[in-house]
Design an enzyme around this catalytic site. Structure first.
Site, PDB file in Angstrom:
ATOM      1  N   ASP A 183     -30.604  36.635 -96.688  1.00  0.00           N
ATOM      2  CA  ASP A 183     -29.591  35.580 -96.688  1.00  0.00           C
ATOM      3  C   ASP A 183     -28.464  36.012 -95.751  1.00  0.00           C
ATOM      4  OD1 ASP A 183     -27.612  33.712 -97.199  1.00  0.00           O
ATOM      5  OD2 ASP A 183     -27.207  34.403 -99.225  1.00  0.00           O
ATOM      6  N   GLU A 217     -20.219  32.523 -92.880  1.00  0.00           N
ATOM      7  CA  GLU A 217     -20.669  31.473 -93.808  1.00  0.00           C
ATOM      8  C   GLU A 217     -20.351  31.844 -95.246  1.00  0.00           C
ATOM      9  OE1 GLU A 217     -23.385  29.447 -96.662  1.00  0.00           O
ATOM     10  OE2 GLU A 217     -23.219  31.590 -96.228  1.00  0.00           O
ATOM     11  N   GLU A 218     -20.485  33.150 -95.553  1.00  0.00           N
ATOM     12  CA  GLU A 218     -20.407  33.592 -96.948  1.00  0.00           C
ATOM     13  C   GLU A 218     -19.021  33.432 -97.568  1.00  0.00           C
ATOM     14  OE1 GLU A 218     -22.876  34.128 -98.753  1.00  0.00           O
ATOM     15  OE2 GLU A 218     -24.539  34.766 -97.478  1.00  0.00           O
TER      16      GLU A 218
END
Length: 362
Positions: A183, A217-218
């Site tokens: 991820d 993104e995280e």
């Protein structure tokens, strides 16, 4: 395409190198360099921005622009507080899981290189069996073998140093890929493979294709938010991971049913443009690519939301890779799904016409 194996030795070497490299949120650039180096033969030019998002562009002069995107950052920790006796307390950089921390090795990134440490934990003999403390953000700590705060600082460790896990890529039972940071390093890998296939199969596109690897993104889709304003795309196909919900302690009534090995997962959500999603489903059916469906209530929680709601609205859709044990160091995906996500994005790109609006009113 449908029967041909997609991943070759060069792809697998790249995937392994790219996964093993640390690229925590806010510190993605070394990973981006590995990614750009692999992508270079397959694109005409690159765009990069201030915070490190990277885009390989095919047909940069074309007016109509299509994005295929993954994100490059991995969850991590920051050093937040150093005790007088040389132990480190942490805060999250992204959705790091406090429950998996005890007894994990860590890499602390300093100006002078990596300092090793371990998340310590009190021995089972010393814990109160009647009321055991679970790992929490305020009780997990890192030991770097320093006797006091002064020694910690002498080792180059200070508040704000970023911390990653050293766990590296492995293959489980021949076809399951296991690593931290799948991820969503898998996303960057899969869009790069689409570019490779277009090049190898000598496909000429009637529009500009922007193979995008966003940062941050995280912590709230921040890199995508920035780069979409730079690109100003007409269409965006995002790939990220979603949960395999078939392992223990996951409630399918709330999480839905999706599993590794059963194909790419196509999302239904307000941010997903319906006509573009239907095009993806038709493409999957026409090419006999297995797929699964999932629904998101308000937001997809992926870069899809950032692209969709930018530039006055960009037709966006999400193709996810099902994954077990998200935000742990043993994230697990199925090789077949990786190949089928690549195949589905590739075939969909070939199915988009120059100048299409995907308007509901045409």
């Amino acid at each position: 395409m449908a029967s041909k194996k997609i991943l070759n030795k060069k792809s697998m070497d790249f995937l392994e190198k790219y996964l093993n490299n640390a690229a925590p949120t806010g510190y993605e650039w070394e990973g981006q360099k590995i990614w750009m180096d692999y992508l270079k033969p397959y694109v005409d030019t690159f765009i990069t921005d201030t915070y490190g998002s990277a885009v390989g562009v095919i047909n940069p002069d074309a007016e109509f622009k299509v994005v295929i995107e993954g994100h490059s950052d991995e969850i991590s920790w920051y050093v937040n507080y150093i005790t007088d006796n040389g132990l480190l307390y942490v805060i999250r950089n992204g959705g790091s899981d406090h429950q998996i921390a005890p007894s994990k090795w860590v890499n602390i990134h300093t100006k002078n290189g990596i300092v090793k440490g371990v998340f310590g934990w009190p021995a089972i003999h010393t814990r109160n069996k009647a009321k055991e403390e679970p790992p929490k953000l305020d009780n997990i700590f890192i030991d770097i073998g320093a006797k006091d705060k002064k020694e910690v600082e002498k080792m180059g460790v200070h508040v704000g140093c970023v911390i990653t896990y050293p766990d590296e890529f492995q293959i489980l039972n021949k076809d399951k890929f296991v690593c931290r940071a799948i991820d969503n390093r898998a996303g960057g890998f899969m869009v790069a493979e689409v570019a490779r296939l277009l090049h190898e199969n000598k496909k000429k596109l009637p529009f500009g294709l922007y193979i995008t690897n966003s940062v941050q993104e995280e912590i709230g889709l921040r890199g995508a938010e920035m780069i979409t304003q730079t690109i100003k795309p007409n269409v965006a196909i995002i790939t990220d991971v979603c949960h395999d919900t078939t392992t223990p302690m996951i409630e399918k009534k709330t999480e839905g049913h999706t599993e590794i090995g059963a194909g790419p997962v196509i999302s239904y959500a307000p941010a997903v443009q319906n006509k573009l999603r239907e095009r993806i489903i038709e493409t999957a059916e026409a090419n006999k690519i297995p797929f699964q469906r999932m629904a998101a209530s308000r937001s997809t929680g992926t870069d899809t939301d950032a692209f969709a709601y930018s530039n006055g609205g960009v037709a966006s859709a999400l193709i996810s890779l099902p994954l077990r044990y998200m935000h742990t160091t043993v994230e697990t995906v199925h090789k077949d799904d990786v190949e089928n996500v690549i195949r589905l994005i590739y075939e969909t790109v070939l199915n988009i016409k120059d100048g299409e609006t995907f308007s509901y009113f045409d």
